[in-house]
Motif scaffolding. Structure first.
Motif, PDB file in Angstrom:
ATOM      1  N   ARG A  22       0.878  -1.528   0.026  1.00 25.61           N
ATOM      2  CA  ARG A  22       0.142  -0.404   0.258  1.00 25.61           C
ATOM      3  C   ARG A  22       0.644   0.926   0.258  1.00 25.61           C
ATOM      4  NH1 ARG A  22      -3.619  -3.435   3.582  1.00 25.61           N
ATOM      5  NH2 ARG A  22      -1.974  -3.155   5.295  1.00 25.61           N
ATOM      6  N   MET A  66      -9.365   7.374   0.945  1.00 29.31           N
ATOM      7  CA  MET A  66     -10.335   6.608   2.085  1.00 29.31           C
ATOM      8  C   MET A  66      -9.190   5.609   2.851  1.00 29.31           C
ATOM      9  SD  MET A  66     -12.966   3.747   1.084  1.00 29.31           S
ATOM     10  CE  MET A  66     -13.684   4.822  -0.115  1.00 29.31           C
ATOM     11  N   SER A  67      -9.406   5.697   4.274  1.00 23.90           N
ATOM     12  CA  SER A  67      -8.070   4.569   4.967  1.00 23.90           C
ATOM     13  C   SER A  67      -9.163   3.348   5.273  1.00 23.90           C
ATOM     14  CB  SER A  67      -8.313   4.677   6.483  1.00 23.90           C
ATOM     15  OG  SER A  67      -7.882   6.367   6.571  1.00 23.90           O
ATOM     16  N   GLN A  68      -7.757   2.399   4.611  1.00 23.44           N
ATOM     17  CA  GLN A  68      -8.779   0.632   4.958  1.00 23.44           C
ATOM     18  C   GLN A  68      -8.858   0.465   6.183  1.00 23.44           C
ATOM     19  OE1 GLN A  68      -5.991  -1.984   2.985  1.00 23.44           O
ATOM     20  NE2 GLN A  68      -7.387  -3.474   3.985  1.00 23.44           N
ATOM     21  N   THR A  69      -9.692  -0.030   6.450  1.00 29.09           N
ATOM     22  CA  THR A  69     -10.142  -0.021   7.626  1.00 29.09           C
ATOM     23  C   THR A  69      -9.493  -2.276   8.525  1.00 29.09           C
ATOM     24  OG1 THR A  69     -12.280   1.522   8.791  1.00 29.09           O
ATOM     25  CG2 THR A  69     -11.804  -0.856  10.652  1.00 29.09           C
ATOM     26  N   LEU A  70      -8.619  -2.435   9.601  1.00 29.88           N
ATOM     27  CA  LEU A  70      -8.003  -2.787   9.798  1.00 29.88           C
ATOM     28  C   LEU A  70      -8.609  -3.986  10.651  1.00 29.88           C
ATOM     29  CD1 LEU A  70      -4.770  -3.267   9.923  1.00 29.88           C
ATOM     30  CD2 LEU A  70      -6.161  -3.459   8.159  1.00 29.88           C
ATOM     31  N   GLN A  85      -6.793   1.726  11.565  1.00 31.91           N
ATOM     32  CA  GLN A  85      -6.942   2.009   9.977  1.00 31.91           C
ATOM     33  C   GLN A  85      -5.655   1.859   9.654  1.00 31.91           C
ATOM     34  OE1 GLN A  85      -9.828   5.157  10.914  1.00 31.91           O
ATOM     35  NE2 GLN A  85     -11.013   4.249   9.215  1.00 31.91           N
ATOM     36  N   LEU A 140      -4.175   5.321   2.798  1.00 39.89           N
ATOM     37  CA  LEU A 140      -3.883   4.855   1.651  1.00 39.89           C
ATOM     38  C   LEU A 140      -3.867   6.028   1.205  1.00 39.89           C
ATOM     39  CD1 LEU A 140      -7.003   2.395   0.795  1.00 39.89           C
ATOM     40  CD2 LEU A 140      -5.135   1.738   1.007  1.00 39.89           C
TER      41      LEU A 140
END
Length: 300
Positions: free
Chosen positions: A3, A45-49, A66, A69
């Motif tokens: 990423r 946008m952030s990827q939520t773990l 999070q 990106l």
């Protein structure tokens, strides 16, 4: 793929745009009436773990986890602050001290009453607006800008007195001299030595000048977000323009020009930060590439 590599690419694109804007500001450092631009960024946008969890009877709450990106362009703002005034001692060089813009048009002679009945919207009228006050006289004595657009104001069709009529301001060719006052009133001395009025320069005032759209040649056009000061939101009559020095509008200073509001020290600082930001993002990509190279070399 990592990423971080795509985050670095987004950062490079953003700083490229910032350098473009800074370069344009520096190129127009001596452009009369130019208003500098500014770039702002937003995170993507952030990827939520894992999501957030509220506290329970046995343990406390947990914050979300999070991974961002990258960044994206937020806005390119036009900063309409006052530019420095440069004295030229030329009568047709006009500087604005305060809010408002000169109104320019082609061969327009609108009777206010007729225009009101037709319900003309400002966005349908071929008008332009500018802060650049370097005006000239054409061969017929009309006040025009360098592109030949007429300076519009409150004039009578025969030019004898100020009346409720939006049209071109004309200085008779036999005038011995003329002057422009702070409230926009244009007077001249005729061949008989009498002082007469050629009209009064009017200004357009906007609640959101940043919403105007640049069209080149120091000109702006109105948009849906400019917020023109009118009673009904439509540019119908001459009353929708403002008289200089009234209701918080600008004062016209004859014999001077408003220069660009670009600060070279600020622009060079922004250029350095953009350059270093671009370099840092390229380093992210090269570092990510080295990590990928190590993964590929695991199997030999």
């Amino acid at each position: 793929m990592l990423r971080s590599m795509y985050a670095g690419i987004s950062g490079m694109k953003g700083f490229q745009t910032k350098l473009d804007v800074v370069g344009n500001n520096i190129a127009n450092v001596n452009t009369s009436g130019y208003k500098k631009a500014r770039v702002s960024f937003q995170d993507m946008m952030s990827q939520t773990l894992s999501g957030a969890e509220g506290p329970t009877n046995t343990r406390g709450g947990v914050n979300p986890q999070q991974v961002g990106l990258g960044s994206q362009l937020g806005s390119i703002d036009n900063i309409h602050t006052q530019g420095n005034r440069q004295t030229t001692n030329r009568i047709l060089d006009l500087a604005l001290e305060g809010d408002g813009m000169f109104v320019l048009g082609k061969d327009l002679s609108y009777n206010a009453g007729n225009r009101a009945s037709s319900g003309v919207d400002m966005q349908d009228t071929p008008l332009s607006f500018t802060r650049a006050g370097n005006f000239y006289l054409d061969d017929e004595g009309y006040v025009v800008n360098p592109d030949g657009l007429y300076l519009l104001g409150n004039v009578n069709p025969d030019g004898s007195k100020v009346d409720d009529y939006l049209g071109k301001i004309q200085i008779p060719q036999d005038a011995a001299s003329f002057s422009i006052q702070g409230d926009g009133l244009v007077t001249y001395v005729n061949g008989s030595g009498n002082v007469q009025s050629a009209g009064q320069i009017l200004l357009a005032k906007f609640s959101n000048p940043g919403g105007l759209q640049k069209t080149g040649s120091n000109l702006y056009q109105i948009t849906n977000n400019a917020g023109v000061f009118t009673d009904d939101g439509n540019f119908d009559t001459i009353d929708d323009l403002v008289i200089p020095e009234e209701n918080g509008s600008a004062t016209i200073v004859s014999g001077a020009l408003e220069m660009s509001n670009v600060d070279l020290a600020e622009e060079f600082t922004e250029m350095i930060t953009a350059q270093r930001g671009f370099q840092a993002n390229t380093r992210i990509i090269t570092t990510s590439d080295e990590i990928l190279q190590e993964l590929v070399n695991l199997k030999r």
